[in-house]
Design a protein around this motif. Structure first.
Motif, short mmCIF file in Angstrom:
data_model
loop_
_atom_site.label_atom_id
_atom_site.label_comp_id
_atom_site.label_asym_id
_atom_site.label_seq_id
_atom_site.Cartn_x
_atom_site.Cartn_y
_atom_site.Cartn_z
N GLU A 115 8.95 5.86 -1.80
CA GLU A 115 8.19 4.61 -1.64
C GLU A 115 7.88 4.09 -3.03
OE1 GLU A 115 4.71 2.06 -1.60
OE2 GLU A 115 4.82 4.06 -2.47
N LEU A 116 7.87 2.77 -3.20
CA LEU A 116 7.79 2.14 -4.51
C LEU A 116 6.61 2.61 -5.36
CD1 LEU A 116 8.58 -0.07 -6.60
CD2 LEU A 116 7.15 -1.64 -5.25
N VAL A 117 5.39 2.47 -4.87
CA VAL A 117 4.22 2.79 -5.68
C VAL A 117 4.14 4.29 -5.94
CG1 VAL A 117 1.72 2.58 -5.89
CG2 VAL A 117 3.02 0.75 -4.81
N GLY A 118 4.53 5.08 -4.95
CA GLY A 118 4.57 6.52 -5.16
C GLY A 118 5.54 6.89 -6.26
N CYS A 143 0.88 3.82 8.26
CA CYS A 143 1.04 5.17 8.81
C CYS A 143 2.14 5.96 8.10
CB CYS A 143 1.33 5.09 10.30
SG CYS A 143 0.00 4.40 11.29
N SER A 144 3.30 5.33 7.91
CA SER A 144 4.43 6.03 7.31
C SER A 144 4.20 6.33 5.84
CB SER A 144 5.71 5.22 7.49
OG SER A 144 6.06 5.11 8.85
N SER A 145 3.64 5.36 5.11
CA SER A 145 3.35 5.61 3.69
C SER A 145 2.41 6.79 3.55
CB SER A 145 2.72 4.37 3.05
OG SER A 145 3.68 3.37 2.83
N LEU A 146 1.38 6.79 4.37
CA LEU A 146 0.35 7.81 4.28
C LEU A 146 0.84 9.18 4.74
CD1 LEU A 146 -2.76 8.33 3.79
CD2 LEU A 146 -3.04 7.88 6.23
N ARG A 147 1.43 9.23 5.90
CA ARG A 147 1.71 10.52 6.54
C ARG A 147 3.10 11.07 6.23
NH1 ARG A 147 -1.57 7.36 9.60
NH2 ARG A 147 -3.53 8.34 10.25
N GLU A 148 4.05 10.18 5.99
CA GLU A 148 5.40 10.67 5.71
C GLU A 148 5.71 10.69 4.21
OE1 GLU A 148 7.87 9.69 9.75
OE2 GLU A 148 7.90 8.15 8.20
N MET A 149 5.17 9.73 3.48
CA MET A 149 5.49 9.63 2.05
C MET A 149 4.34 10.06 1.14
SD MET A 149 8.55 8.73 2.49
CE MET A 149 9.18 8.32 0.87
N GLN A 150 3.20 10.46 1.71
CA GLN A 150 2.04 10.95 0.96
C GLN A 150 1.58 9.96 -0.11
OE1 GLN A 150 4.78 13.47 1.55
NE2 GLN A 150 3.59 13.47 3.44
N VAL A 151 1.49 8.70 0.29
CA VAL A 151 1.02 7.65 -0.61
C VAL A 151 -0.36 7.19 -0.17
CG1 VAL A 151 1.43 5.29 -1.45
CG2 VAL A 151 3.34 6.89 -1.20
N LYS A 152 -1.35 7.47 -0.99
CA LYS A 152 -2.71 7.02 -0.72
C LYS A 152 -3.46 6.70 -2.01
CE LYS A 152 -7.10 8.09 1.56
NZ LYS A 152 -7.15 6.82 2.33
N THR A 153 -3.56 7.67 -2.90
CA THR A 153 -4.30 7.45 -4.14
C THR A 153 -3.52 6.59 -5.14
OG1 THR A 153 -3.44 9.49 -5.14
CG2 THR A 153 -5.50 9.66 -3.89
N GLN A 154 -2.19 6.61 -5.05
CA GLN A 154 -1.36 5.92 -6.04
C GLN A 154 -1.63 4.41 -6.09
OE1 GLN A 154 -0.36 8.04 -3.66
NE2 GLN A 154 1.44 9.24 -4.25
N PRO A 155 -1.59 3.69 -4.95
CA PRO A 155 -1.87 2.25 -5.04
C PRO A 155 -3.28 1.95 -5.48
CG PRO A 155 -1.65 2.95 -2.75
CD PRO A 155 -1.20 4.09 -3.60
N GLY A 157 -5.11 3.73 -7.49
CA GLY A 157 -5.21 3.97 -8.93
C GLY A 157 -4.67 2.80 -9.73
N LEU A 158 -3.52 2.25 -9.32
CA LEU A 158 -2.96 1.12 -10.05
C LEU A 158 -3.78 -0.15 -9.83
CD1 LEU A 158 0.90 1.57 -9.58
CD2 LEU A 158 -0.54 2.26 -11.50
N LEU A 159 -4.30 -0.35 -8.63
CA LEU A 159 -5.13 -1.52 -8.37
C LEU A 159 -6.41 -1.49 -9.19
CD1 LEU A 159 -4.64 -1.84 -4.51
CD2 LEU A 159 -3.86 -3.49 -6.24
N ALA A 160 -6.90 -0.30 -9.47
CA ALA A 160 -8.11 -0.17 -10.29
C ALA A 160 -7.90 -0.68 -11.70
CB ALA A 160 -8.58 1.29 -10.32
N SER A 161 -6.64 -0.75 -12.13
CA SER A 161 -6.34 -1.23 -13.49
C SER A 161 -6.19 -2.75 -13.55
CB SER A 161 -5.07 -0.56 -14.02
OG SER A 161 -3.92 -1.06 -13.36
N VAL A 162 -6.17 -3.41 -12.40
CA VAL A 162 -6.02 -4.87 -12.37
C VAL A 162 -7.34 -5.51 -12.79
CG1 VAL A 162 -5.55 -6.90 -10.94
CG2 VAL A 162 -4.25 -4.77 -10.58
N ASP A 163 -7.31 -6.25 -13.86
CA ASP A 163 -8.51 -6.87 -14.41
C ASP A 163 -9.12 -7.86 -13.42
OD1 ASP A 163 -10.46 -7.51 -16.34
OD2 ASP A 163 -9.25 -9.18 -17.10
N ARG A 164 -10.41 -7.73 -13.20
CA ARG A 164 -11.23 -8.63 -12.36
C ARG A 164 -11.01 -8.43 -10.86
NH1 ARG A 164 -15.38 -10.27 -14.94
NH2 ARG A 164 -15.58 -12.07 -13.54
N LEU A 165 -10.21 -7.46 -10.47
CA LEU A 165 -10.01 -7.19 -9.05
C LEU A 165 -11.03 -6.15 -8.57
CD1 LEU A 165 -8.23 -7.58 -6.46
CD2 LEU A 165 -6.94 -5.57 -7.22
#
Length: 259
Positions: A115-118, A143-155, A157-165
């Motif tokens: 998955e891209l962000v992962g 569901c698939s990102s979370l349970r099949e690709m183990q993607v949760k903290t990655q997006p 973490g990157l969103l936290a770096s977006v200024d003013r978001l």
């Protein structure tokens, strides 16, 4: 970030191709910024999940063989969809478990599909982006990102770096939105009830923007928000991280009582 410059094939997905090409361009931009050489195989098609979910194993295998042939020679395969990524990475090996001629090829492709962000975070070591967006957003875990690709903290973490978001969590971020591929067609009433709950959760956050990593979820949620008269806008997380200027996702299909 890794100094190696891999050649990555982008699996665009049907929904991105047909409904939201800007997600594909965002994915290419992010991958190139992460030091990858990006290729988009022209012969790619559906991942085969509709047939697989409907029990048509032969049709799913036929589509999967074409995907394998188109993508097996690249260093990695990356897709802006946990659903398609999960189909290739988790279900292709099972799909060809009784076919020695294709089993090894399916397994090798599965092992290098992400998955891209992962991929950006876990493989390329991306820790942040240089983007500014003054919004209040909430994030839905597909569901698939979370349970099949183990993607949760990655997006997150990157969103936290977006200024003013500002990012506000849903009460139930891991609960299905009700899309589920062919599920929403087979069980429209159940699907509609599920997306109704999801939209209520989105609204209660006070966010003006809802983000996710799968177009199916986003089309479903955006459509319901629109029918509820909400001004909350939906975007794919890749669009935000890449700083792509695109209109909000809109889905005019269906009517009240449908998901």
């Amino acid at each position: 970030m890794s100094a190696e410059r891999p050649t990555v094939a982008l699996f665009v997905t049907c929904l991105v191709d047909l409904f939201r090409p800007s997600v594909g361009f965002a994915a290419v931009k992010l991958l190139e910024q992460a030091g990858c050489k990006v290729k988009v195989p022209a012969s790619q098609t559906c991942c085969g999940q509709p047939g697989y979910n409907s029990g048509d194993r032969c049709a799913a295998q036929a589509v999967a063989r074409e995907v394998i042939k188109a993508f097996e020679d690249f260093d990695a395969v990356v897709t802006p969809s946990g659903s398609c990524g999960g189909m290739i990475a988790k279900h292709y090996p099972e799909l060809f478990s009784d076919d020695p001629a294709w089993s090894d090829r399916a397994g090798r492709l599965a092992a290098k599909t992400h998955e891209l962000v992962g991929y950006l975070v876990d493989v390329r070591g991306l820790a942040g982006v240089d983007v500014r967006l003054e919004r209040i957003a909430t994030y839905h875990d597909s569901c698939s990102s979370l349970r099949e690709m183990q993607v949760k903290t990655q997006p997150r973490g990157l969103l936290a770096s977006v200024d003013r978001l500002a990012l506000r969590e849903l009460e139930t971020p891991e609960t299905c939105c009700g899309f589920g591929g062919t599920f929403c067609v087979k069980y429209p009433d159940v699907s509609n009830a599920m997306v109704e709950d999801k939209v209520a959760d989105v609204i209660q956050t006070g966010a003006d923007t809802v983000l996710a990593g799968d177009m199916g979820c986003l089309l479903n949620i955006a459509g319901k928000l629109s029918r509820e008269g909400s001004a909350i806008q939906a975007y794919h997380v890749a669009e935000v991280l890449a700083g792509i200027d695109a209109p909000p996702i809109a889905w005019s299909g269906g009517s009240e009582g449908e998901a």
